[in-house]
Design a protein around this motif. Structure first.
Motif, PDB file in Angstrom:
ATOM      1  N   THR A   1      39.547  37.229  35.140  1.00 52.39           N
ATOM      2  CA  THR A   1      38.996  36.279  36.114  1.00 52.39           C
ATOM      3  C   THR A   1      40.020  35.833  37.155  1.00 52.39           C
ATOM      4  O   THR A   1      39.683  35.723  38.340  1.00 52.39           O
ATOM      5  CB  THR A   1      38.413  35.056  35.383  1.00 52.39           C
ATOM      6  N   PRO A   2      41.292  35.573  36.812  1.00 48.06           N
ATOM      7  CA  PRO A   2      42.260  35.164  37.831  1.00 48.06           C
ATOM      8  C   PRO A   2      42.501  36.200  38.930  1.00 48.06           C
ATOM      9  O   PRO A   2      43.009  35.839  39.999  1.00 48.06           O
ATOM     10  CB  PRO A   2      43.545  34.937  37.014  1.00 48.06           C
ATOM     11  N   PHE A   3      42.147  37.461  38.688  1.00 47.29           N
ATOM     12  CA  PHE A   3      42.289  38.459  39.744  1.00 47.29           C
ATOM     13  C   PHE A   3      41.349  38.182  40.918  1.00 47.29           C
ATOM     14  O   PHE A   3      41.517  38.755  41.995  1.00 47.29           O
ATOM     15  CB  PHE A   3      42.012  39.858  39.195  1.00 47.29           C
ATOM     16  N   GLU A   4      40.360  37.302  40.717  1.00 45.21           N
ATOM     17  CA  GLU A   4      39.409  36.973  41.776  1.00 45.21           C
ATOM     18  C   GLU A   4      39.733  35.642  42.452  1.00 45.21           C
ATOM     19  O   GLU A   4      38.994  35.206  43.337  1.00 45.21           O
ATOM     20  CB  GLU A   4      37.996  36.909  41.186  1.00 45.21           C
ATOM     21  N   SER A   5      40.819  35.006  42.059  1.00 43.12           N
ATOM     22  CA  SER A   5      41.117  33.664  42.561  1.00 43.12           C
ATOM     23  C   SER A   5      41.460  33.638  44.046  1.00 43.12           C
ATOM     24  O   SER A   5      41.430  32.576  44.670  1.00 43.12           O
ATOM     25  CB  SER A   5      42.264  33.043  41.754  1.00 43.12           C
ATOM     26  N   TRP A   6      41.757  34.801  44.630  1.00 47.27           N
ATOM     27  CA  TRP A   6      42.108  34.850  46.054  1.00 47.27           C
ATOM     28  C   TRP A   6      40.904  34.602  46.953  1.00 47.27           C
ATOM     29  O   TRP A   6      41.067  34.332  48.155  1.00 47.27           O
ATOM     30  CB  TRP A   6      42.732  36.198  46.408  1.00 47.27           C
ATOM     31  N   HIS A   7      39.708  34.668  46.426  1.00 45.20           N
ATOM     32  CA  HIS A   7      38.514  34.470  47.245  1.00 45.20           C
ATOM     33  C   HIS A   7      38.535  33.123  47.954  1.00 45.20           C
ATOM     34  O   HIS A   7      38.086  33.013  49.103  1.00 45.20           O
ATOM     35  CB  HIS A   7      37.257  34.589  46.383  1.00 45.20           C
ATOM     36  N   GLY A   8      39.046  32.099  47.281  1.00 42.20           N
ATOM     37  CA  GLY A   8      39.070  30.773  47.881  1.00 42.20           C
ATOM     38  C   GLY A   8      39.954  30.678  49.106  1.00 42.20           C
ATOM     39  O   GLY A   8      39.750  29.812  49.970  1.00 42.20           O
ATOM     40  N   LEU A   9      40.932  31.565  49.216  1.00 40.88           N
ATOM     41  CA  LEU A   9      41.838  31.538  50.366  1.00 40.88           C
ATOM     42  C   LEU A   9      41.158  32.041  51.631  1.00 40.88           C
ATOM     43  O   LEU A   9      41.573  31.710  52.741  1.00 40.88           O
ATOM     44  CB  LEU A   9      43.079  32.397  50.079  1.00 40.88           C
TER      45      LEU A   9
ATOM     46  N   ALA B   1      41.840  47.092  42.570  1.00 43.95           N
ATOM     47  CA  ALA B   1      43.036  47.218  41.726  1.00 43.95           C
ATOM     48  C   ALA B   1      42.988  46.281  40.532  1.00 43.95           C
ATOM     49  O   ALA B   1      43.468  46.611  39.441  1.00 43.95           O
ATOM     50  CB  ALA B   1      44.293  46.954  42.542  1.00 43.95           C
ATOM     51  N   GLY B   2      42.405  45.099  40.713  1.00 46.16           N
ATOM     52  CA  GLY B   2      42.358  44.143  39.620  1.00 46.16           C
ATOM     53  C   GLY B   2      41.466  44.560  38.476  1.00 46.16           C
ATOM     54  O   GLY B   2      41.574  44.018  37.374  1.00 46.16           O
ATOM     55  N   GLN B   3      40.569  45.538  38.701  1.00 45.10           N
ATOM     56  CA  GLN B   3      39.643  45.954  37.663  1.00 45.10           C
ATOM     57  C   GLN B   3      40.332  46.755  36.566  1.00 45.10           C
ATOM     58  O   GLN B   3      40.085  46.540  35.390  1.00 45.10           O
ATOM     59  CB  GLN B   3      38.502  46.755  38.281  1.00 45.10           C
ATOM     60  N   TRP B   4      41.203  47.722  36.950  1.00 44.51           N
ATOM     61  CA  TRP B   4      41.892  48.501  35.917  1.00 44.51           C
ATOM     62  C   TRP B   4      43.225  49.088  36.378  1.00 44.51           C
ATOM     63  O   TRP B   4      44.083  49.410  35.565  1.00 44.51           O
ATOM     64  CB  TRP B   4      40.996  49.654  35.432  1.00 44.51           C
ATOM     65  N   VAL B   5      43.438  49.188  37.700  1.00 46.39           N
ATOM     66  CA  VAL B   5      44.665  49.821  38.199  1.00 46.39           C
ATOM     67  C   VAL B   5      45.904  49.016  37.825  1.00 46.39           C
ATOM     68  O   VAL B   5      46.871  49.556  37.267  1.00 46.39           O
ATOM     69  CB  VAL B   5      44.597  50.015  39.722  1.00 46.39           C
TER      70      VAL B   5
ATOM     71  N   VAL C   1      36.582  45.684  29.394  1.00 44.84           N
ATOM     72  CA  VAL C   1      35.635  44.909  28.584  1.00 44.84           C
ATOM     73  C   VAL C   1      35.520  43.485  29.132  1.00 44.84           C
ATOM     74  O   VAL C   1      34.412  42.927  29.225  1.00 44.84           O
ATOM     75  CB  VAL C   1      36.081  44.888  27.108  1.00 44.84           C
ATOM     76  N   MET C   2      36.650  42.896  29.514  1.00 42.34           N
ATOM     77  CA  MET C   2      36.616  41.553  30.089  1.00 42.34           C
ATOM     78  C   MET C   2      35.865  41.544  31.414  1.00 42.34           C
ATOM     79  O   MET C   2      35.110  40.602  31.705  1.00 42.34           O
ATOM     80  CB  MET C   2      38.046  41.029  30.289  1.00 42.34           C
ATOM     81  N   GLN C   3      36.076  42.573  32.231  1.00 43.46           N
ATOM     82  CA  GLN C   3      35.346  42.663  33.496  1.00 43.46           C
ATOM     83  C   GLN C   3      33.844  42.713  33.245  1.00 43.46           C
ATOM     84  O   GLN C   3      33.061  42.036  33.911  1.00 43.46           O
ATOM     85  CB  GLN C   3      35.786  43.910  34.262  1.00 43.46           C
ATOM     86  N   LEU C   4      33.449  43.532  32.285  1.00 41.94           N
ATOM     87  CA  LEU C   4      32.031  43.656  31.959  1.00 41.94           C
ATOM     88  C   LEU C   4      31.481  42.346  31.419  1.00 41.94           C
ATOM     89  O   LEU C   4      30.396  41.896  31.823  1.00 41.94           O
ATOM     90  CB  LEU C   4      31.827  44.771  30.935  1.00 41.94           C
ATOM     91  N   ALA C   5      32.229  41.730  30.516  1.00 34.33           N
ATOM     92  CA  ALA C   5      31.775  40.463  29.941  1.00 34.33           C
ATOM     93  C   ALA C   5      31.653  39.385  31.014  1.00 34.33           C
ATOM     94  O   ALA C   5      30.722  38.578  31.005  1.00 34.33           O
ATOM     95  CB  ALA C   5      32.739  40.009  28.847  1.00 34.33           C
ATOM     96  N   GLY C   6      32.593  39.370  31.962  1.00 32.04           N
ATOM     97  CA  GLY C   6      32.564  38.368  33.016  1.00 32.04           C
ATOM     98  C   GLY C   6      31.419  38.534  33.988  1.00 32.04           C
ATOM     99  O   GLY C   6      31.029  37.580  34.664  1.00 32.04           O
TER     100      GLY C   6
END
Length: 279
Positions: A231-239, A78-82, A211-216
């Motif tokens: 990038t903040p859409f991936e911050s849950w990984h640390g939990l 969902a964080g990619q484009w949804v 574009v940001m997803q691709l660049a990241g």
């Protein structure tokens, strides 16, 4: 002597009430919330029937082992484009629609200032974005637990997370999407004000997000990646790691806040300085 009628100038709350009423009357907004409630159930049914899980996706290999893995798999997708699309449906149109229909003069005759209208529309768009996330998260988590189960979850570092703890962490993981979602909402508002084109205001945030997803994902951009709004859409990984780490979450909050402040400030200046003479 006849009493002089008391003409109270509308407050910000009055302006918000107008915007919420207008939004509630839009079929597009109601359909968006309906889709957020129904689509996750259908997706979970399809995922449950998959004989070969998507092992190349985060938590894809565990979708048949725990109902808590499915919401995490869907959160990553969902964080990619949804999520940018769902929030832009309203935020990208809420200002540009006034230009498209030539109604700026009409709304300004309500004696509300441009500043009041700006914040009323902004607050309404932000509230809709949070509502979309709440409905989508609740539907996804409930459907996954009811249809797949509430088994223990395997963490990102291989640790076994008990069912009760997993439920809390899944909810917290979805909550981390609030900050970048609001960032994309503010970006869509800026594009709506700047372009005066509803179609562009809705589509552009999604394209920029991709574009940001691709660049990241490219190598050699480590210095830029923390400032990308995706990038903040991936911050849950640390939990889901052992031990937990929250530095990406803190960094994501700062990044999202920065995007909100800059884009809203630019949108506010553009709107208050605009010469509205044609509609």
């Amino acid at each position: 002597m006849s009493a002089v009628p008391d003409r109270r100038h509308p407050s910000l709350l009055d302006a918000i009430g107008w915007e919420v009423t207008k939004l509630a009357a839009q079929l597009r907004a109601r359909l968006t919330l309906l889709i957020c409630a129904v689509a996750p159930v259908l997706v979970v049914v399809v995922i449950k029937g998959q004989q070969r899980p998507p092992k190349d996706s985060l938590y894809g290999r565990y979708i048949h082992h725990s109902g808590f893995a499915v919401p995490l798999l869907m959160l990553g997708f969902a964080g990619q484009w949804v999520l940018p699309l769902l929030t832009a449906i309203v935020a990208g149109d809420i200002f540009a629609s006034e230009d498209a229909h030539g109604t700026w003069k009409t709304v300004l005759t309500r004696s509300a200032s441009r500043a009041q209208l700006f914040w009323a529309k902004t607050i309404t768009a932000l509230a809709f974005a949070v509502t979309v996330l709440l409905v989508l998260a609740a539907s996804t988590i409930l459907a996954s637990v009811l249809l797949v189960g509430h088994q223990d979850l395997t963490g990102l570092t291989g640790q076994v997370i008990p069912s009760g703890t997993a439920a809390r962490l899944v909810v917290e993981s979805w909550a981390t999407a609030v900050a970048p979602l609001l960032g994309f909402t503010c970006l869509a508002i800026l594009l709506s004000v700047r372009t005066r084109n509803p179609a562009f205001g809705i589509a552009a945030p999604v394209v920029l997000g991709m574009v940001m997803q691709l660049a990241g994902s490219l190598g050699g951009v480590e210095a830029v990646r923390p400032f990308l709004l995706t990038t903040p859409f991936e911050s849950w990984h640390g939990l889901l790691a052992a031990p937990h780490f929250t530095s990406p979450l803190v960094s994501g909050l700062v990044t999202s806040a920065g995007w909100c402040v800059v884009t809203l400030a630019a949108a506010f200046v553009l709107l208050t300085r605009r010469d509205i003479t044609e509609g």
